[in-house]
Design a protein around this motif. Structure first.
Motif: not given
Length: 169
Positions: A52-54, A59-64, A96-102
């Protein structure tokens, strides 16, 4: 009881309550584990691995928490560079990749995964709803694209579908 809960929670939106609850439950030691999908072609692994990448820790904690409750092993990354390193090192079944990441955005991570011919399936997450953004994700090789806000259970269903397709292939 609902009125009392609403009064206690104040002005929080329902989604925020769910995320905060999920974050709180990830800090406990007890959790429900539901049997995950059957093992695929990858050497009989008992439970699928998901990255999970965000850049949003809630969001990471919820999805994990949710994916682990469905029997999946989860790793997390808070930026694209870290996500790509993890994918290259561990080759998870699904990323699972968030589009907007640093550092590297989700599209750049996806491009690198496909250029390296890694066997990882990729689900893109984004608040970007423009048709051009969605098409770009699929043109770069995404296996699925989910628009935020989304139901975490929908993500579980999509990940399970991808894993079933991999087994059937």
């Amino acid at each position: 009881m609902q009125a009392a809960a609403a009064e206690y929670l104040g002005a929080w939106e329902p989604e925020e309550v769910l995320m905060r609850l999920a974050l709180a439950t990830t800090r406990t030691t007890s959790r429900l584990v539901v049997q995950g999908p059957k093992a695929g072609r990858r050497g009989g692994v008992a439970s699928p691995s998901v990255l999970l990448a965000d850049d949003d820790p809630i969001v990471l904690a919820l999805l994990r928490s949710i994916l682990q409750n469905y029997g999946m092993q989860c790793q997390t990354a808070e930026n694209g560079q870290e996500a790509l390193r993890i994918v290259r090192e561990t080759k998870p079944h699904v990323a699972v990749l968030d589009v907007s990441m640093p550092e590297l955005d989700g599209y750049e991570v996806l491009t690198a995964i496909r250029a390296d011919r890694l066997p990882t399936l990729v689900v893109m997450l984004s608040a970007r709803q423009q048709e051009s953004d969605i098409v770009k994700g699929f043109q770069l090789g995404a296996d699925d694209y989910l628009i935020k806000p989304f139901s975490p259970l929908e993500l579980v269903a999509r990940v399970k579908r991808l894993l079933r397709q991999e087994v059937d292939a």
